[in-house]
Design an enzyme around this catalytic site. Structure first.
Site, short mmCIF file in Angstrom:
data_model
loop_
_atom_site.label_atom_id
_atom_site.label_comp_id
_atom_site.label_asym_id
_atom_site.label_seq_id
_atom_site.Cartn_x
_atom_site.Cartn_y
_atom_site.Cartn_z
N GLU A 32 0.85 -1.19 0.00
CA GLU A 32 0.00 0.00 0.00
C GLU A 32 0.88 1.23 0.00
OE1 GLU A 32 -3.23 0.93 -0.30
OE2 GLU A 32 -2.42 2.96 -0.04
N SER A 46 -20.08 6.30 -1.29
CA SER A 46 -21.42 6.41 -0.71
C SER A 46 -21.70 5.39 0.38
CB SER A 46 -22.48 6.27 -1.81
OG SER A 46 -22.22 7.18 -2.86
N ALA A 47 -20.79 4.44 0.58
CA ALA A 47 -20.91 3.44 1.67
C ALA A 47 -22.16 2.58 1.52
CB ALA A 47 -20.87 4.13 3.03
N HIS A 50 -25.28 -2.04 -2.73
CA HIS A 50 -26.38 -1.89 -3.68
C HIS A 50 -27.16 -3.19 -3.85
CE1 HIS A 50 -25.32 2.13 -5.25
NE2 HIS A 50 -24.08 1.78 -4.92
N LYS A 251 -26.74 10.56 -12.78
CA LYS A 251 -27.28 9.47 -11.98
C LYS A 251 -28.05 10.01 -10.79
CE LYS A 251 -25.41 5.34 -11.25
NZ LYS A 251 -24.43 4.36 -10.76
N ARG A 312 -13.62 7.90 -8.27
CA ARG A 312 -14.01 6.57 -8.72
C ARG A 312 -12.99 6.09 -9.75
NH1 ARG A 312 -18.20 10.23 -9.42
NH2 ARG A 312 -20.19 9.83 -8.39
N SER A 339 -18.43 2.09 -8.87
CA SER A 339 -19.70 1.62 -8.32
C SER A 339 -20.27 0.53 -9.21
CB SER A 339 -20.69 2.79 -8.25
OG SER A 339 -21.93 2.35 -7.77
N CYS A 402 -11.90 12.37 22.81
CA CYS A 402 -12.79 13.10 21.90
C CYS A 402 -14.12 13.29 22.61
CB CYS A 402 -12.99 12.30 20.61
SG CYS A 402 -14.34 12.92 19.58
N CYS A 439 -17.03 19.35 16.71
CA CYS A 439 -15.91 20.30 16.77
C CYS A 439 -14.81 19.92 15.79
CB CYS A 439 -15.38 20.45 18.19
SG CYS A 439 -14.13 19.27 18.66
#
Lengths: 481, 448
Positions: A32, A46-47, A50, A251, A312, A339, A402, A439
């Site tokens: 990576e 968009s997580a 489908h 789309k 994408r 996608s 946090c 914040c």
């Protein structure tokens, strides 16, 4: 060191492929180039899982979409990744749209999508989605559509692969590949690596990776998508994933809750020649707003927390490229995964394993393969009793770092210490949600820098936000010198 | 479950003052909860001076100012829990918190004082387009890095927004050797105190660009520059005025928001203009026994007033608890109705006079007073623009109760007007309006 398989790219496709391969007696490495896994398309999309009515029947997209959707249930349980089958709606605003929905319905049926239903009129649509616009003429309802967290899935897959002996190498950029004596020699920014097989899961750079072995059979034409993320106060403005009827030019903009309870809207779609261009533009964000309000007019725009862009990996072939390279059959492409790539990823991973087998890789089941990965315990989600128990076992759970998301020091330390753990502030943020709240890290950034510095044993000045030289601090003050 | 008479949430200037005054008023069962490692809140990172001029007649630094109160809290032997994060307040006043020492803490309170302060608005709230590199901080975060951690967040700085913290940080960064290129302010006037503009910008030749904003962020890894543009009256960038400014740091000082997420589930009436709870002259919210003070009620420009408000909240909370324990109501959670300004209980709406913002006034606090109030009440307010020789009036129906004049008023400076007990007793209706009589000229330079 010679590996059986080197996976280039630790996005969701590379991570799930490595995890799939870790079921077998293989030596696997994941290369990576980013400072964190899921640092490309997998962190900004968009997580959505489908349903599968969109891709044309017969394509790899259609095949892997429906299969991947089915696989998510078990996968999310094994890897303890958030997954909510909330269903989706494609909204129609007029009769022409309704006709398109009919076609999508038929296509979905052909692709094998379960439970599709066409809702007629506003009333029926609003029964499923109460905040939908009264201008709606109807909708295509797909109950199998779901939401997940793409980077959490990637972290989980990498951690599980690592637990099953795959090796992950961060900040290891592939610079060149040669092939001799049945071995690939991969030149990276961290030295050379040999591998018998390669899986190309390099996302928007997958054509570059292919070109390194002289394969110019496809080209990636990156496409930008801009999003707006809103506070949890707006999370229930959509109960399902709300799409719009696609037109020839667009789309449409979707509105969806996220697994964390925020509201996400987007994406736009613009071509770019720059594979690292994650900038946002006011005109594009305005399109997101206009589009979202058309579907759900009641969204409170004052609750916008942040905007972001995802790229994408759109291929010039119009379908996923999941096949051996025409140049070398031991070099398997998992490329052009736009996608519904997140949805398809588990099915692609399984298919790639099969392609490797076909190319001569012997797949012997590992007897001690452990499919289970546990997520970092979220203090905020724990009951009062569980909270007390956590602090009793580890005092760092009693230190809230946090404030907005109630993330404790224990969670941050664990995020850093896990395999392929967090090295940067953004990596901590994505793993724990520290800094994702109202914040936006204003209060906790200094504390997180301090913890990263302590845990990694490096000076605070070297702590970065993301990749490269994105250092947060430029040095000491005069007094501190 | 441990019981406490008064639980104070937040140990900044407001909460410390409340604890001290509640203790001095005879209450000895107070718990002060603070999420940071020390008391003092944001004061601890404000190493510049200028604190305490009104209260002590001298200019102290933030830590010095805080120290005076910390010492008193120690002397009064008030129970302080540091590094303690409150995450829930129930309707029956059970406060839930965590820390490393005690684990999960549940406190059954008879009275609660909210002194949770405020947070800074962020880039996301402004939605500035462009890239997302390192080097973009709120001014307060940068201040913490510099003053408390000893690190520089950058070397070439553009500041967006002329709030006080931004102005203070312009000077602080300059003194640390950084180059502060400009302060951009979207409005035609500064949001900060006049004295800060003079002492922090003018004295260091840092340009204040009014009616200017940042329209784009550049740079992939670390910030490389911003595009600055002139803004029209609606705040939209004007074509042809775009200018690229090279910088590695962008500090945002674009407003403060009272932190009240903790009380989101409680039936406390909120004020949409201040983003804080509606309070009366005893600092009590619409939830009986829950008091609020300091920046969680509305954003102040001077800490001295925060302290005074904290005193009031602490005193009234102590009186409230005393009233619960006394007479026929001993030990009962059912209060005496409508006792008024002595701060005992939340009154019926008919016993309250609403104070509304009229023409020219952005917000006013307290938003209501008890009809039986027998003390003078100081109303704090902010105006919506710059006015010269401005007149203000408090009207009850068609009668003017009180009017005052100011030579100059700006939205950056909090103003006040005193409503005497006598005036309050003369109010007939259920509403008074604070306003600037129409026809006053807005605009002009602050520096005349």
């Amino acid at each position: 060191m010679t590996y059986d398989v080197a996976v280039i790219g630790a996005g969701v496709v590379g991570a799930l492929t490595a995890r799939e391969l870790s079921k077998y007696e293989l030596r696997i490495c994941i290369l990576e180039k980013g400072a964190d896994v899921a640092s490309g398309s997998s962190k900004a999309n968009s997580a959505i899982v489908h349903a599968g009515y969109d891709p044309l029947p017969g394509t790899l997209k259609a095949r892997f979409n429906v299969k991947g959707n089915e696989m998510f249930e078990r996968l999310s349980q094994e890897l303890e990744v958030p997954f909510k089958r909330i269903g989706s709606l494609v909204l129609a605003f007029n009769e022409a749209d309704m006709e398109v929905l009919q076609k999508l319905y038929e296509r979905g049926a052909e692709n094998g999508v379960p439970g599709l239903e066409i809702l007629r009129g506003y009333e029926d649509t609003a029964r499923i989605e109460p905040n939908v616009s009264t201008d709606v003429a109807g909708a295509l309802y797909a109950p199998s559509a779901a939401i997940t967290c793409p980077y959490e899935l990637t972290y989980a897959a990498v951690e599980n692969a690592a637990a099953n002996r795959a090796e992950i190498m961060l900040e290891t950029e592939v610079a060149g590949i040669s092939y001799e004596d049945d071995l690939f020699k991969i030149t990276t920014s961290q030295g050379d690596i040999s591998s018998r097989f390669i899986v190309n899961a390099a996302g928007v750079f997958s054509d570059n990776a292919a070109a390194m072995i002289g394969d110019n059979s496809f080209e990636i034409k990156p496409r930008k998508g801009e999003y707006l993320l809103l506070d949890k106060s707006q999370g229930d403005m959509a109960r399902t994933i709300v799409f719009q009827t696609p037109s020839t030019t667009s789309k449409g903009i979707l509105v969806t809750p996220t697994v964390d309870g925020n509201l996400l809207m987007g994406p736009t779609s613009t071509d770019t020649s720059d594979r690292e261009d994650l900038s946002t533009a006011i005109s594009e964000l305005q399109k997101v707003i206009n589009g979202a309000l058309r579907s759900v007019p009641g969204i409170n725009l004052k609750q916008v927390i942040t905007s972001f862009t995802g790229l994408r990996a759109t291929p010039d072939t119009s379908d996923f490229i999941v096949s051996p390279s025409p140049v070398n059959k031991k070099f398997i492409h998992a490329a052009g995964i736009e996608s519904p790539g997140l949805t398809a990823a588990p099915a692609i991973a399984e298919y790639v394993a099969g392609l490797l087998k076909d190319a001569g890789l012997e797949l012997v089941q590992r007897k001690d393969f452990n499919p289970v990965r546990k997520s970092i315990v979220r203090f905020n989600d724990a009951s009062d009793g569980k909270k007390a128990e956590l602090i009793g076992g580890n005092r760092q759970y009693g230190r809230v770092i946090c404030r907005c998301e109630l993330v404790t020091e224990a969670e941050i330390v664990e995020a850093i210490r896990r395999p392929a753990g967090a090295r940067t502030v953004d990596a901590v943020k994505r793993r724990t949600r520290a800094g994702m709240g109202r914040c936006q890290g204003g209060f906790c950034a200094p504390r997180i820098v301090e913890i990263l510095s302590r845990e990694l044993g490096v000076p605070a000045e070297s702590i970065r936000k993301t990749d490269g030289s994105s250092m947060l601090l430029t040095g000491r003050t005069k007094e501190a010198l | 479950m441990r019981e406490a008479d008064i639980v104070i949430i937040g140990g900044g200037p407001a909460g410390m003052a409340a604890a001290i005054e509640a203790s001095k008023n005879g209450n000895k069962n107070i718990v002060l909860l603070e999420r940071d490692r020390t008391l003092g809140g944001i004061l601890q990172q404000c190493v510049h001076n200028g604190f305490g001029l009104h209260l002590f007649g001298e200019e102290l630094t933030g830590p010095e100012y805080a120290e005076r109160f910390i010492r008193q809290i120690n002397e009064l032997d008030i129970d302080v829990k540091l590094d303690t994060m409150v995450f829930d307040i129930s309707k029956d006043k059970v406060v839930t918190a965590v820390n490393s020492e005690d684990g999960l803490i549940k406190l059954k309170a008879r009275s609660i004082v909210l002194s949770t302060g405020c947070r800074e608005r962020t880039r996301g709230a402004l939605n500035i387009p462009g890239t997302r590199p390192a080097g973009i901080y709120t001014a307060g975060t940068a201040q913490r890095f510099v003053n408390m951690e000893g690190y520089m967040p950058g070397r070439k700085v553009v500041i967006l927004g002329s709030g006080d913290i931004g102005l203070i940080m312009a000077r602080r960064m300059t003194l640390e050797g950084a180059e502060v290129k400009m302060v951009c302010e979207l409005m035609p006037y500064s949001g900060g105190l006049k004295r800060n503009i003079v002492q922090c910008l003018d004295d260091y030749n840092i340009p204040l660009k009014l009616s200017h904003t940042v329209v784009e962020i550049h740079g992939r890894e670390r910030l490389e520059g911003v595009t600055v543009a002139k803004a029209d009256e609606q705040g939209r960038p004007v074509d042809g005025t775009y200018e690229y400014v090279e910088c590695d740091t962008l500090l945002l000082s674009v407003g403060l928001i009272p932190e009240n997420e903790l009380i989101g589930a409680l039936p406390i009436e909120m004020d949409g203009t201040t983003s804080g709870p509606v309070v009366d002259e005893s600092a009590q919210t619409s939830c009986e026994g829950i008091f609020a003070c300091g920046n969680s009620v509305y954003v102040h420009d001077l800490v001295d007033y925060v302290t005074l408000e904290g005193y009031k909240a602490g005193k009234c909370a102590a009186e409230y608890v005393a009233s619960l324990s006394s007479g026929s109501n001993a030990g009962s959670d059912v209060p005496v109705a409508g006792v008024g300004a002595k701060g005992t209980t939340a009154a019926e709406p008919k016993d309250m006079i609403r104070i509304k913002s009229g023409h020219g006034i952005r917000s006013v606090v307290p938003q209501q007073v008890h009809r039986e109030c027998r003390e003078d009440v100081r109303l704090f307010f902010r105006v919506g623009g710059i006015y010269h020789n401005a007149a203000f009036a408090v009207d009850s129906g068609d009668k003017t109760l009180h009017s005052v004049k100011r030579r100059i008023v700006t939205p950056g400076e909090m103003e006040s007007i005193i409503l005497t007990a006598d005036m309050i007793s003369k109010i007939k209706g259920d509403t008074v309006i604070l306003s600037m009589p129409a026809g006053q000229e807005k605009g002009g330079e602050v520096n005349e």
